[in-house]
Write an enzyme that holds these catalytic residues in place. Structure first.
Site, PDB file in Angstrom:
ATOM      1  N   HIS A  36      57.723   2.811  45.850  1.00  0.00           N
ATOM      2  CA  HIS A  36      56.357   2.387  45.487  1.00  0.00           C
ATOM      3  C   HIS A  36      56.391   1.200  44.515  1.00  0.00           C
ATOM      4  O   HIS A  36      55.494   1.030  43.705  1.00  0.00           O
ATOM      5  CB  HIS A  36      55.552   3.554  44.903  1.00  0.00           C
ATOM      6  CG  HIS A  36      55.153   4.563  45.947  1.00  0.00           C
ATOM      7  ND1 HIS A  36      54.027   4.411  46.739  1.00  0.00           N
ATOM      8  CD2 HIS A  36      55.738   5.712  46.342  1.00  0.00           C
ATOM      9  CE1 HIS A  36      53.929   5.452  47.568  1.00  0.00           C
ATOM     10  NE2 HIS A  36      54.966   6.247  47.350  1.00  0.00           N
ATOM     11  N   ASP A  38      57.315  -1.956  45.946  1.00  0.00           N
ATOM     12  CA  ASP A  38      57.223  -3.214  46.721  1.00  0.00           C
ATOM     13  C   ASP A  38      55.831  -3.826  46.671  1.00  0.00           C
ATOM     14  O   ASP A  38      55.697  -5.037  46.607  1.00  0.00           O
ATOM     15  CB  ASP A  38      57.744  -3.061  48.156  1.00  0.00           C
ATOM     16  CG  ASP A  38      56.978  -2.080  49.018  1.00  0.00           C
ATOM     17  OD1 ASP A  38      56.220  -1.241  48.476  1.00  0.00           O
ATOM     18  OD2 ASP A  38      57.141  -2.142  50.251  1.00  0.00           O
ATOM     19  N   GLY A 129      59.774   9.079  57.349  1.00  0.00           N
ATOM     20  CA  GLY A 129      59.979   8.236  56.175  1.00  0.00           C
ATOM     21  C   GLY A 129      61.183   7.322  56.341  1.00  0.00           C
ATOM     22  O   GLY A 129      61.693   6.762  55.373  1.00  0.00           O
ATOM     23  N   SER A 131      61.192   4.803  58.567  1.00  0.00           N
ATOM     24  CA  SER A 131      60.644   3.519  58.992  1.00  0.00           C
ATOM     25  C   SER A 131      60.892   3.164  60.453  1.00  0.00           C
ATOM     26  O   SER A 131      61.375   2.087  60.785  1.00  0.00           O
ATOM     27  CB  SER A 131      61.171   2.403  58.097  1.00  0.00           C
ATOM     28  OG  SER A 131      60.237   1.381  58.105  1.00  0.00           O
ATOM     29  N   SER A 133      58.521   2.549  62.347  1.00  0.00           N
ATOM     30  CA  SER A 133      57.528   1.516  62.680  1.00  0.00           C
ATOM     31  C   SER A 133      58.107   0.118  62.444  1.00  0.00           C
ATOM     32  O   SER A 133      57.930  -0.772  63.278  1.00  0.00           O
ATOM     33  CB  SER A 133      56.232   1.721  61.891  1.00  0.00           C
ATOM     34  OG  SER A 133      56.447   1.669  60.499  1.00  0.00           O
ATOM     35  N   ASP A 177      60.080  -2.200  54.225  1.00  0.00           N
ATOM     36  CA  ASP A 177      60.610  -1.696  55.494  1.00  0.00           C
ATOM     37  C   ASP A 177      61.052  -2.824  56.428  1.00  0.00           C
ATOM     38  O   ASP A 177      62.113  -2.758  57.051  1.00  0.00           O
ATOM     39  CB  ASP A 177      59.554  -0.842  56.208  1.00  0.00           C
ATOM     40  CG  ASP A 177      59.197   0.391  55.400  1.00  0.00           C
ATOM     41  OD1 ASP A 177      59.921   0.712  54.446  1.00  0.00           O
ATOM     42  OD2 ASP A 177      58.169   1.023  55.724  1.00  0.00           O
ATOM     43  N   TYR A 229      48.328   6.963  49.657  1.00  0.00           N
ATOM     44  CA  TYR A 229      49.036   5.683  49.544  1.00  0.00           C
ATOM     45  C   TYR A 229      48.069   4.585  49.107  1.00  0.00           C
ATOM     46  O   TYR A 229      48.337   3.829  48.162  1.00  0.00           O
ATOM     47  CB  TYR A 229      49.672   5.329  50.895  1.00  0.00           C
ATOM     48  CG  TYR A 229      50.539   4.098  50.875  1.00  0.00           C
ATOM     49  CD1 TYR A 229      51.893   4.186  50.575  1.00  0.00           C
ATOM     50  CD2 TYR A 229      50.005   2.847  51.150  1.00  0.00           C
ATOM     51  CE1 TYR A 229      52.693   3.058  50.559  1.00  0.00           C
ATOM     52  CE2 TYR A 229      50.798   1.703  51.140  1.00  0.00           C
ATOM     53  CZ  TYR A 229      52.144   1.819  50.853  1.00  0.00           C
ATOM     54  OH  TYR A 229      52.929   0.700  50.833  1.00  0.00           O
TER      55      TYR A 229
HETATM   56  P1  ADP Z   1      57.681   5.845  59.983  1.00  0.00           P
HETATM   57  O1  ADP Z   1      57.667   4.361  60.015  1.00  0.00           O
HETATM   58  O2  ADP Z   1      57.951   6.387  58.620  1.00  0.00           O
HETATM   59  O3  ADP Z   1      58.587   6.456  61.000  1.00  0.00           O
HETATM   60  P2  ADP Z   1      54.946   5.444  60.727  1.00  0.00           P
HETATM   61  O4  ADP Z   1      53.773   6.334  60.760  1.00  0.00           O
HETATM   62  O5  ADP Z   1      54.871   4.241  59.858  1.00  0.00           O
HETATM   63  O6  ADP Z   1      56.207   6.345  60.346  1.00  0.00           O
HETATM   64  O7  ADP Z   1      55.271   4.928  62.180  1.00  0.00           O
HETATM   65  C1  ADP Z   1      55.387   5.859  63.247  1.00  0.00           C
HETATM   66  C2  ADP Z   1      54.657   5.312  64.455  1.00  0.00           C
HETATM   67  O8  ADP Z   1      55.328   4.148  64.968  1.00  0.00           O
HETATM   68  C3  ADP Z   1      54.624   6.272  65.615  1.00  0.00           C
HETATM   69  O9  ADP Z   1      53.545   7.171  65.504  1.00  0.00           O
HETATM   70  C4  ADP Z   1      54.470   5.346  66.800  1.00  0.00           C
HETATM   71  O10 ADP Z   1      53.130   4.921  66.938  1.00  0.00           O
HETATM   72  C5  ADP Z   1      55.276   4.133  66.373  1.00  0.00           C
HETATM   73  N1  ADP Z   1      56.654   4.207  66.883  1.00  0.00           N
HETATM   74  C6  ADP Z   1      57.777   4.310  66.161  1.00  0.00           C
HETATM   75  N2  ADP Z   1      58.876   4.312  66.971  1.00  0.00           N
HETATM   76  C7  ADP Z   1      58.422   4.211  68.229  1.00  0.00           C
HETATM   77  C8  ADP Z   1      59.043   4.153  69.528  1.00  0.00           C
HETATM   78  N3  ADP Z   1      60.366   4.209  69.686  1.00  0.00           N
HETATM   79  N4  ADP Z   1      58.236   4.027  70.609  1.00  0.00           N
HETATM   80  C9  ADP Z   1      56.900   3.960  70.466  1.00  0.00           C
HETATM   81  N5  ADP Z   1      56.269   4.018  69.293  1.00  0.00           N
HETATM   82  C10 ADP Z   1      56.998   4.137  68.181  1.00  0.00           C
HETATM   83 MG    MG Z   2      56.331   3.135  58.891  1.00  0.00          MG
END
Ligand code: ADP
Ligand code: MG
Length: 389
Positions: A36, A38, A129, A131, A133, A177, A229
């Site tokens: 927390h 960044d 957690g 990342s 995304s 991230d 957040y």
């Molecule tokens: P984190 O980044 O901590 O894993 P987030 O909520 O930020 O969690 O991101 C998760 C989201 O990113 C998922 O719900 C999905 O929408 C997307 N995502 C992540 N990896 C994939 C993947 N391999 N294929 C499709 N969507 C994905």
């Molecule tokens: Mg994420």
């Protein structure tokens, strides 16, 4: 599926009935210290995991973007680049918002990106957690950069991806991230100043010293997370405003007591206390690693956890249990990592204790009535890269 294997070009061919032009990958990450911080223009220290989001891609000349993920139901999502609008303005393609957002972010920044077919397979657990995304965004960004010859440097690529997540998907995350996925290197933790993106690769070879870093994925996500957040961000901004500084990064540790005396809201005061001491903990960890005193990093991690639990109030019973059990069993230190309210914790420990601590965690979770946690080793791995040819 292991962290390095994925279905290969076969899946792309099967889905799109054509050949991919290549495959690219971007990793998940854990943050060693600097949580927390960044969005307060402070310091962070992530390392990349072997877990990879892999994308196979090929250009299209009709301005259409097609995306498919082995990890999401629903098949191919087809979009027109010219018509892309952020989620807040009506984009309704679910997970496809991430890759679509990257294309949108590149185009709105003036880069000449055309259509593409993209197929993703990832070993980064989602919502843990770690990342997933950013791994998805950065793998997309790198593939499009390469396919369309944009020549973006890594920080620019991370910025593009952050804008996709913030402005297209609508998640107000900081740059940690995306920079981790884009810039980490094997065998190192990445020391990053999030104000100017200055960075240094800090050697982080635990095996050399008989140590290990475990990741404990609690496999819980508490709903609270998203709203909390945004609330923490607002609280930090209120703290900076009350102190007349651009960001909490500008409050020095030796001026903390005086600064706290100037903040009326007790909640904001606690947030400021966390951010300022956390930035200092990043400095401490770097100094210790540079001095070869890796074992001494442990207590700094645990102190960071207490600060996140008590001052910043973003932990949860499952994460607290990991830290308590691990430290109780002789780990050098442990802390939650990532945004909090679930997700993962990290544990620094002697390699001889790995099995013992793992068993103790599984037992403690069972006794508490929690789902069994997923425990694996964090081996500092490479950042985003082209995988083939
Ligand atoms: P984190 O980044 O901590 O894993 P987030 O909520 O930020 O969690 O991101 C998760 C989201 O990113 C998922 O719900 C999905 O929408 C997307 N995502 C992540 N990896 C994939 C993947 N391999 N294929 C499709 N969507 C994905
Ligand atoms: Mg994420």
């Amino acid at each position: 599926m292991s962290a390095t294997t994925a279905g290969g070009a076969f899946r792309f061919r099967e889905i799109y009935e054509r050949e991919p032009e290549g495959a690219w990958g971007a990793p998940g990450r854990v943050n060693l210290i600097g949580e927390h911080t960044d969005y307060n223009e402070g310091f962070v220290m992530p390392l990349a995991l072997p877990h990879l989001c892999r994308v196979e891609a090929a250009r299209r000349d009709d301005g259409v973007l097609r995306v498919h993920s082995s990890d999401q139901p629903g098949g191919v999502v087809e979009l027109t680049l010219d018509g892309l609008a952020p989620v807040a303005e009506g984009f309704a393609g679910g997970w496809a918002a991430y890759p679509a957002g990257v294309a949108w972010s590149l185009r709105t920044a003036g880069h000449r990106v055309g259509g593409a077919d993209l197929h993703f397979e990832s070993t980064v657990p989602t919502g843990a957690g770690l990342s997933s995304s950013a791994a998805l965004e950065v793998s997309t960004g790198l593939a499009l950069d390469d396919l369309y010859g944009l020549g973006l440097d890594r920080p620019s690529l991370a910025e593009v991806c952050r804008r996709a997540e913030n402005e297209f998907v609508g998640v107000p995350s900081g740059i940690l991230d995306q920079m981790a996925a884009a810039c980490c290197t094997e065998g190192h933790a990445l020391y990053l100043d999030t104000r100017d993106l200055q960075r240094r690769q800090v050697p982080f070879d635990l095996a050399l010293e008989g140590l290990r870093l475990l990741v404990v994925d609690t496999r819980v996500t508490h709903e609270l997370g998203d709203g909390a957040y945004a609330e923490r961000r607002r609280g930090c901004e209120a703290g900076a405003a009350a102190l007349g500084v651009r960001a909490l990064r500008d409050v020095p540790l030796d001026g903390l007591d005086e600064a706290l005396g100037r903040i009326e809201d007790p909640v904001v005061r606690r947030y400021v206390h966390h951010v300022v001491t956390e930035n200092d903990r990043v400095r401490q960890v770097i100094a210790l690693l540079d001095a070869g005193e890796t074992r001494a990093v442990g207590p700094v991690l645990t102190a960071g956890h207490r600060s996140l639990r008590d001052d910043f109030a973003v932990s949860c019973p499952e994460l607290d249990l990991v830290v308590e059990v691990a430290v109780d069993r002789g780990a050098l230190g442990a802390r939650m990592t990532g945004g909090g309210f679930g997700g993962s914790a990290i544990v620094l420990l002697d390699e001889v204790l790995v099995d013992d601590v793992r068993e103790a965690l599984v037992l403690a979770f069972a006794e508490a009535g929690y789902a069994e946690p997923e425990v694996f080793e964090a081996v500092p791995s490479a950042g985003a890269r082209r995988l083939t040819p």
